[in-house]
Design a protein around this motif. Structure first.
Motif, PDB file in Angstrom:
ATOM      1  N   LEU A  83       0.829  -1.205   0.000  1.00  0.00           N
ATOM      2  CA  LEU A  83       0.000   0.000   0.000  1.00  0.00           C
ATOM      3  C   LEU A  83       0.865   1.256   0.000  1.00  0.00           C
ATOM      4  CD1 LEU A  83      -2.814  -1.065   2.495  1.00  0.00           C
ATOM      5  CD2 LEU A  83      -3.062  -0.656   0.034  1.00  0.00           C
ATOM      6  N   HIS A  84       1.937   1.224   0.765  1.00  0.00           N
ATOM      7  CA  HIS A  84       2.856   2.366   0.775  1.00  0.00           C
ATOM      8  C   HIS A  84       3.389   2.627  -0.630  1.00  0.00           C
ATOM      9  CE1 HIS A  84       6.796   4.342   1.111  1.00  0.00           C
ATOM     10  NE2 HIS A  84       6.188   5.064   2.022  1.00  0.00           N
ATOM     11  N   GLY A  85       3.691   1.554  -1.341  1.00  0.00           N
ATOM     12  CA  GLY A  85       4.202   1.675  -2.703  1.00  0.00           C
ATOM     13  C   GLY A  85       3.211   2.304  -3.661  1.00  0.00           C
ATOM     14  N   GLU A  86       1.928   2.238  -3.322  1.00  0.00           N
ATOM     15  CA  GLU A  86       0.896   2.836  -4.175  1.00  0.00           C
ATOM     16  C   GLU A  86       0.726   4.329  -3.909  1.00  0.00           C
ATOM     17  OE1 GLU A  86      -2.781   0.639  -4.325  1.00  0.00           O
ATOM     18  OE2 GLU A  86      -1.696  -1.247  -4.001  1.00  0.00           O
ATOM     19  N   GLY A  87       1.376   4.827  -2.889  1.00  0.00           N
ATOM     20  CA  GLY A  87       1.365   6.268  -2.646  1.00  0.00           C
ATOM     21  C   GLY A  87       0.216   6.769  -1.785  1.00  0.00           C
ATOM     22  N   ASP A  88      -0.014   8.071  -1.909  1.00  0.00           N
ATOM     23  CA  ASP A  88      -0.959   8.774  -1.050  1.00  0.00           C
ATOM     24  C   ASP A  88      -2.404   8.296  -1.163  1.00  0.00           C
ATOM     25  OD1 ASP A  88       1.083  10.279  -0.027  1.00  0.00           O
ATOM     26  OD2 ASP A  88       0.611  12.089  -1.183  1.00  0.00           O
ATOM     27  N   LYS A  89      -2.756   7.666  -2.260  1.00  0.00           N
ATOM     28  CA  LYS A  89      -4.141   7.206  -2.400  1.00  0.00           C
ATOM     29  C   LYS A  89      -4.489   6.118  -1.379  1.00  0.00           C
ATOM     30  CE  LYS A  89      -3.192   3.807  -6.004  1.00  0.00           C
ATOM     31  NZ  LYS A  89      -3.427   3.409  -7.374  1.00  0.00           N
ATOM     32  N   THR A  90      -3.470   5.558  -0.714  1.00  0.00           N
ATOM     33  CA  THR A  90      -3.707   4.502   0.270  1.00  0.00           C
ATOM     34  C   THR A  90      -3.515   4.981   1.711  1.00  0.00           C
ATOM     35  OG1 THR A  90      -1.422   3.710   0.253  1.00  0.00           O
ATOM     36  CG2 THR A  90      -2.935   2.743  -1.377  1.00  0.00           C
ATOM     37  N   LEU A  91      -3.412   6.277   1.903  1.00  0.00           N
ATOM     38  CA  LEU A  91      -3.167   6.795   3.254  1.00  0.00           C
ATOM     39  C   LEU A  91      -4.217   6.317   4.251  1.00  0.00           C
ATOM     40  CD1 LEU A  91      -2.008  10.459   2.534  1.00  0.00           C
ATOM     41  CD2 LEU A  91      -0.654   8.624   3.584  1.00  0.00           C
ATOM     42  N   TYR A  92      -5.494   6.390   3.877  1.00  0.00           N
ATOM     43  CA  TYR A  92      -6.554   5.983   4.809  1.00  0.00           C
ATOM     44  C   TYR A  92      -6.510   4.489   5.087  1.00  0.00           C
ATOM     45  CZ  TYR A  92      -8.503  10.648   4.670  1.00  0.00           C
ATOM     46  OH  TYR A  92      -8.678  11.998   4.805  1.00  0.00           O
ATOM     47  N   GLN A  93      -6.189   3.696   4.085  1.00  0.00           N
ATOM     48  CA  GLN A  93      -6.078   2.258   4.299  1.00  0.00           C
ATOM     49  C   GLN A  93      -4.940   1.947   5.274  1.00  0.00           C
ATOM     50  OE1 GLN A  93      -6.112   1.606  -0.128  1.00  0.00           O
ATOM     51  NE2 GLN A  93      -6.896  -0.391   0.556  1.00  0.00           N
ATOM     52  N   ARG A  94      -3.817   2.627   5.079  1.00  0.00           N
ATOM     53  CA  ARG A  94      -2.681   2.402   5.983  1.00  0.00           C
ATOM     54  C   ARG A  94      -3.001   2.888   7.389  1.00  0.00           C
ATOM     55  NH1 ARG A  94       2.005   5.157   3.127  1.00  0.00           N
ATOM     56  NH2 ARG A  94       0.450   6.024   1.733  1.00  0.00           N
ATOM     57  N   LEU A  95      -3.694   4.005   7.495  1.00  0.00           N
ATOM     58  CA  LEU A  95      -4.112   4.493   8.814  1.00  0.00           C
ATOM     59  C   LEU A  95      -4.985   3.453   9.504  1.00  0.00           C
ATOM     60  CD1 LEU A  95      -4.467   6.594  11.069  1.00  0.00           C
ATOM     61  CD2 LEU A  95      -6.339   7.588   9.688  1.00  0.00           C
ATOM     62  N   GLU A  96      -5.956   2.902   8.780  1.00  0.00           N
ATOM     63  CA  GLU A  96      -6.839   1.880   9.364  1.00  0.00           C
ATOM     64  C   GLU A  96      -6.042   0.662   9.821  1.00  0.00           C
ATOM     65  OE1 GLU A  96     -10.114   1.849  10.242  1.00  0.00           O
ATOM     66  OE2 GLU A  96      -9.956   3.993   9.783  1.00  0.00           O
ATOM     67  N   MET A  97      -5.074   0.257   9.032  1.00  0.00           N
ATOM     68  CA  MET A  97      -4.243  -0.887   9.420  1.00  0.00           C
ATOM     69  C   MET A  97      -3.481  -0.603  10.704  1.00  0.00           C
ATOM     70  SD  MET A  97      -2.557  -2.343   5.899  1.00  0.00           S
ATOM     71  CE  MET A  97      -1.875  -3.812   6.685  1.00  0.00           C
ATOM     72  N   VAL A  98      -2.906   0.577  10.780  1.00  0.00           N
ATOM     73  CA  VAL A  98      -2.110   0.928  11.953  1.00  0.00           C
ATOM     74  C   VAL A  98      -3.005   1.094  13.187  1.00  0.00           C
ATOM     75  CG1 VAL A  98      -0.560   2.677  12.933  1.00  0.00           C
ATOM     76  CG2 VAL A  98      -0.237   1.904  10.587  1.00  0.00           C
TER      77      VAL A  98
END
Length: 141
Positions: free
Chosen positions: A71-86
């Motif tokens: 997801l990090h590799g996909e850039g800013d469009k995944t910020l919310y997904q990464r936030l939810e994971m964390v």
């Protein structure tokens, strides 16, 4: 600055084989190589190693870590997904900490118990006492 795999291993506290495994699993996708095809690590790689080590050490499954890295590799469009994971992972870690604190209470009770037994030279009288209820290990959790 460039670091050899041995230097990166020393800095991170991980083995070189673990770093190679992380790379082969796609957890460290941007490891560069020199003209002799030897891996070298930069500050960015060391930061990722620290993140991966943190997540792994707090029981995030490798597959979830891979997803996070992807997801990090996909850039800013995944910020919310990464936030939810964390956020979800943080809650899991809090639960682990609570459970460990309960175990620590039990261990501290046993330390006090054995210290007193040593002072008395016997467990005989102590065995008649019951554990405080909060120190019982429950199977229902």
């Amino acid at each position: 600055m460039k670091y050899s795999i041995r230097q990166a291993a020393n800095i991170s506290g991980l083995s070189a084989s673990t770093l190679r495994y992380y790379e082969s699993e796609g957890l460290l996708p941007h490891i560069q190589r020199d003209e002799n095809s030897r891996r070298y690590y930069d500050e960015s790689n060391l930061e990722w190693i620290a993140v991966i080590n943190c997540l792994k050490s707090t029981n995030m499954p490798i597959e979830q870590i891979k997803k996070f890295v992807a997801l990090h590799g996909e850039g800013d469009k995944t910020l919310y997904q990464r936030l939810e994971m964390v956020l979800k992972h943080r809650e899991n870690v809090r639960k682990q900490i609570d459970e460990l604190n309960e175990y620590m209470d039990h261990i501290n009770y046993k330390v006090d118990y054995f210290k007193l037994a040593c002072e008395l030279g016997t467990e005989k009288e102590l065995k008649k006492k019951k554990y405080p209820e909060h120190l019982y290990i429950r199977d229902d959790e």
